[in-house]
Design a protein around this motif. Structure first.
Motif, PDB file in Angstrom:
ATOM      1  N   LYS A   5       0.833  -1.203   0.000  1.00  0.00           N
ATOM      2  CA  LYS A   5       0.000   0.000   0.000  1.00  0.00           C
ATOM      3  C   LYS A   5       0.873   1.261   0.000  1.00  0.00           C
ATOM      4  N   LYS A   6       1.870   1.230   0.875  1.00  0.00           N
ATOM      5  CA  LYS A   6       2.773   2.378   0.984  1.00  0.00           C
ATOM      6  C   LYS A   6       3.561   2.553  -0.313  1.00  0.00           C
ATOM      7  N   ALA A  11       4.810   5.443  -5.077  1.00  0.00           N
ATOM      8  CA  ALA A  11       5.071   5.433  -6.525  1.00  0.00           C
ATOM      9  C   ALA A  11       4.190   6.441  -7.245  1.00  0.00           C
ATOM     10  N   LEU A  12       2.916   6.500  -6.831  1.00  0.00           N
ATOM     11  CA  LEU A  12       1.982   7.448  -7.449  1.00  0.00           C
ATOM     12  C   LEU A  12       2.438   8.886  -7.233  1.00  0.00           C
ATOM     13  N   MET A  13       2.834   9.164  -5.993  1.00  0.00           N
ATOM     14  CA  MET A  13       3.263  10.525  -5.664  1.00  0.00           C
ATOM     15  C   MET A  13       4.519  10.913  -6.447  1.00  0.00           C
ATOM     16  N   ILE A  14       5.454   9.975  -6.499  1.00  0.00           N
ATOM     17  CA  ILE A  14       6.712  10.246  -7.221  1.00  0.00           C
ATOM     18  C   ILE A  14       6.412  10.519  -8.693  1.00  0.00           C
ATOM     19  N   ALA A  15       5.547   9.676  -9.258  1.00  0.00           N
ATOM     20  CA  ALA A  15       5.214   9.830 -10.676  1.00  0.00           C
ATOM     21  C   ALA A  15       4.566  11.183 -10.923  1.00  0.00           C
ATOM     22  N   PHE A  16       3.678  11.574 -10.002  1.00  0.00           N
ATOM     23  CA  PHE A  16       2.966  12.838 -10.174  1.00  0.00           C
ATOM     24  C   PHE A  16       3.912  14.036 -10.026  1.00  0.00           C
ATOM     25  N   ILE A  17       4.715  13.979  -8.963  1.00  0.00           N
ATOM     26  CA  ILE A  17       5.649  15.097  -8.735  1.00  0.00           C
ATOM     27  C   ILE A  17       6.634  15.210  -9.901  1.00  0.00           C
ATOM     28  N   ALA A  18       7.093  14.052 -10.375  1.00  0.00           N
ATOM     29  CA  ALA A  18       8.028  14.073 -11.510  1.00  0.00           C
ATOM     30  C   ALA A  18       7.359  14.695 -12.728  1.00  0.00           C
TER      31      ALA A  18
ATOM     32  N   THR B   6       3.159 -17.674 -10.627  1.00  0.00           N
ATOM     33  CA  THR B   6       1.856 -17.487  -9.969  1.00  0.00           C
ATOM     34  C   THR B   6       1.963 -16.412  -8.895  1.00  0.00           C
ATOM     35  N   ASN B   7       3.033 -16.505  -8.140  1.00  0.00           N
ATOM     36  CA  ASN B   7       3.243 -15.515  -7.069  1.00  0.00           C
ATOM     37  C   ASN B   7       3.355 -14.098  -7.628  1.00  0.00           C
ATOM     38  N   LEU B   8       4.100 -13.999  -8.706  1.00  0.00           N
ATOM     39  CA  LEU B   8       4.300 -12.679  -9.334  1.00  0.00           C
ATOM     40  C   LEU B   8       2.973 -12.124  -9.845  1.00  0.00           C
ATOM     41  N   THR B   9       2.202 -12.973 -10.499  1.00  0.00           N
ATOM     42  CA  THR B   9       0.900 -12.554 -11.031  1.00  0.00           C
ATOM     43  C   THR B   9      -0.014 -12.111  -9.888  1.00  0.00           C
ATOM     44  N   HIS B  10       0.010 -12.934  -8.850  1.00  0.00           N
ATOM     45  CA  HIS B  10      -0.813 -12.645  -7.679  1.00  0.00           C
ATOM     46  C   HIS B  10      -0.429 -11.265  -7.085  1.00  0.00           C
ATOM     47  N   PHE B  11       0.888 -11.066  -6.994  1.00  0.00           N
ATOM     48  CA  PHE B  11       1.405  -9.816  -6.446  1.00  0.00           C
ATOM     49  C   PHE B  11       0.990  -8.618  -7.324  1.00  0.00           C
ATOM     50  N   ALA B  12       1.090  -8.828  -8.643  1.00  0.00           N
ATOM     51  CA  ALA B  12       0.732  -7.753  -9.579  1.00  0.00           C
ATOM     52  C   ALA B  12      -0.741  -7.387  -9.465  1.00  0.00           C
ATOM     53  N   ILE B  13      -1.583  -8.395  -9.363  1.00  0.00           N
ATOM     54  CA  ILE B  13      -3.036  -8.156  -9.252  1.00  0.00           C
ATOM     55  C   ILE B  13      -3.338  -7.396  -7.959  1.00  0.00           C
ATOM     56  N   ILE B  18      -4.644  -2.392  -4.981  1.00  0.00           N
ATOM     57  CA  ILE B  18      -4.272  -1.416  -3.944  1.00  0.00           C
ATOM     58  C   ILE B  18      -4.083  -0.033  -4.566  1.00  0.00           C
ATOM     59  N   CYS B  19      -3.484  -0.038  -5.740  1.00  0.00           N
ATOM     60  CA  CYS B  19      -3.293   1.249  -6.430  1.00  0.00           C
ATOM     61  C   CYS B  19      -4.637   1.903  -6.708  1.00  0.00           C
ATOM     62  N   LEU B  20      -5.576   1.082  -7.141  1.00  0.00           N
ATOM     63  CA  LEU B  20      -6.919   1.617  -7.416  1.00  0.00           C
ATOM     64  C   LEU B  20      -7.547   2.165  -6.139  1.00  0.00           C
ATOM     65  N   GLU B  21      -7.281   1.481  -5.031  1.00  0.00           N
ATOM     66  CA  GLU B  21      -7.789   1.961  -3.742  1.00  0.00           C
ATOM     67  C   GLU B  21      -7.141   3.288  -3.346  1.00  0.00           C
TER      68      GLU B  21
END
Lengths: 181, 146
Positions: A5-6, A11-18, B6-13, B18-21
Motif C-alpha cells: 500500500k505504501k 510510486a503514485l506521488m513520485i510519478a505525479f511530482i516528476a 503465480t506468485n508474481l501474477t498474484h502480487f501484480a493483481i 491497492i493502487c486503485l484503492e
C-alpha cells in the motif's frame, strides 16, 4: 499488504511530482544564456592562473548572487579546463571563496557589485559578469550586448592585481580594454 | 518456476487493486500539488520581475528559449563563433529602450505640467474676456450719466 500500500502511494506521488516538475525543469536557458555560458567557458582557455595558488584537483567556477543565466552554467559541469574537470559552486562560503578559479557575479538585490567583489580583491580569481558597467565597478570581464550579439569588455587593472594573465588574443577580441597604459 | 510465476501474477493483481484503492488519496492531493506548483511558478516569475528595469527591457527583446541539447552545442563553440552569433531578436538595445521610455515619460510629464499651468491661465483669460466688455459698458454708462 501495508508495505504494498505504501509502495503504491509512494510510486503514485513520485510519478505525479516528476510529471509536474518536468515543465518547471524545462524552463530552459535562452540562446543568450547559452552564448554567455559559452563565453565563460572560452575565457578559461585564455586566462592563466599563477601556479600553486589554488588547489589543483578541479577547476572551480563559483557563482555568487542569483544566477542570471537560468541554469545555462549547468552545461559546463564536468567539462575539462586544461586537464581539470569544471565544478560549479553556487554561493560558496567565505572559506571556499579562495578555492574559486573563476567567479560569475550574478544579481543581488542586497549587495552592490563592489561589495560582492570585495572578498576576491587581490585573489587569483577571474571575475565575470553580465551586470551593466561591471568592469567600471572593479570587475575583470564584463559580458555586454552589441546590437544583436553578445560581446565582452576587459578591465586589465584588477586582472594584474590578482596576478592573472589574459592572453593577447582575448584582449584583441574584446570590445574594449580598460586599464592599458 | 510455475510457482514463482503465480506468485508474481498474484502480487501484480494485488498491487493493481491497492493502487486503485489509493486513487482517492491521489485525487485529494492533486489540487494541493497543483496549487503549490502554481504558487512556485508565480513566485519565480515575481522574483524575475523584481530585476532592475533595464534588465526587464533587455529581456523584452531577448532571444527565445532553447533546448538543453542546443545549450550544450552552443557552449562547445569557439569564441570567434560566439562573437558572430546573432543572439537577440531585435537590434534595439535595452538602454535605448530605457532612453526612449524615459523621453516618453518626460514628454508626458511636461505635457501634464503644461496643462496644469495653462489651465488657470486659460480660466483667467476667459474671465478677462468675459469681464472686459462688462467693465467697458459700465464705464460707458458712467460717462453718459456724467
Amino acid at each position: 499488504m501495508i508495505i504494498e500500500k505504501k509502495l503504491c502511494g509512494f510510486a503514485l506521488m513520485i510519478a505525479f511530482i516528476a510529471g509536474m516538475s518536468a515543465p518547471m525543469a524545462a524552463q530552459a536557458a535562452t540562446k543568450e544564456d547559452a552564448v554567455k555560458t559559452g563565453f565563460i567557458y572560452n575565457f578559461t582557455k585564455f586566462i592563466t592562473w599563477p601556479n600553486g595558488t589554488v588547489p589543483q584537483t578541479n577547476f572551480n567556477l563559483c557563482v555568487i548572487g542569483n544566477d542570471r543565466l537560468d541554469g545555462g552554467l549547468e552545461a559546463l559541469y564536468g567539462k575539462l579546463v586544461g586537464d581539470k574537470p569544471l565544478v560549479l559552486k553556487r554561493n560558496p562560503g567565505n572559506e571556499d571563496l579562495k578555492a574559486c578559479h573563476m567567479v560569475f557575479v550574478g544579481e543581488d538585490s542586497k549587495h552592490s557589485i563592489q561589495e560582492l567583489l570585495k572578498p576576491f580583491t587581490n585573489l587569483p580569481v577571474a571575475t565575470v559578469s553580465d551586470s551593466p558597467d561591471f568592469i567600471k565597478k572593479g570587475g575583470m570581464i564584463g559580458l555586454i550586448r552589441e546590437g544583436k550579439r553578445v560581446g565582452f569588455e576587459i578591465n586589465i587593472t584588477p586582472v594584474n592585481a590578482a596576478g592573472l594573465h589574459i592572453s593577447a588574443q582575448l584582449l584583441k577580441l574584446a570590445k574594449s580594454v580598460k586599464g592599458i597604459k | 518456476m510455475n510457482k514463482l510465476w503465480t506468485n508474481l501474477t498474484h502480487f501484480a493483481i494485488e498491487l493493481k487493486q491497492i493502487c486503485l484503492e489509493q486513487v482517492w488519496l491521489f485525487a485529494l492531493l492533486m489540487p494541493l500539488v497543483v496549487l503549490a506548483t502554481i504558487g512556485v511558478v508565480h513566485l519565480h516569475n515575481k522574483s524575475k520581475n523584481t530585476r532592475n528595469e533595464s534588465e526587464a527591457l533587455v529581456q523584452a527583446v531577448t532571444s527565445t528559449e532553447i533546448t538543453s541539447a542546443e545549450v550544450y552545442m552552443i557552449v562547445e563553440k569557439p569564441i570567434g563563433e560566439l562573437l558572430a552569433m546573432d543572439v537577440y531578436d531585435s537590434v534595439r538595445r535595452g538602454d535605448e529602450l530605457i532612453a526612449e521610455q524615459t523621453t516618453q515619460d518626460i514628454m508626458h510629464n511636461d505635457a501634464s505640467n503644461k496643462m496644469l499651468v495653462t489651465q488657470p491661465r486659460r480660466s483667467e483669460a476667459s474671465m478677462v474676456t468675459y469681464l472686459q466688455p462688462l467693465k467697458n459698458k459700465k464705464s460707458q454708462k458712467v460717462a453718459v450719466q456724467s
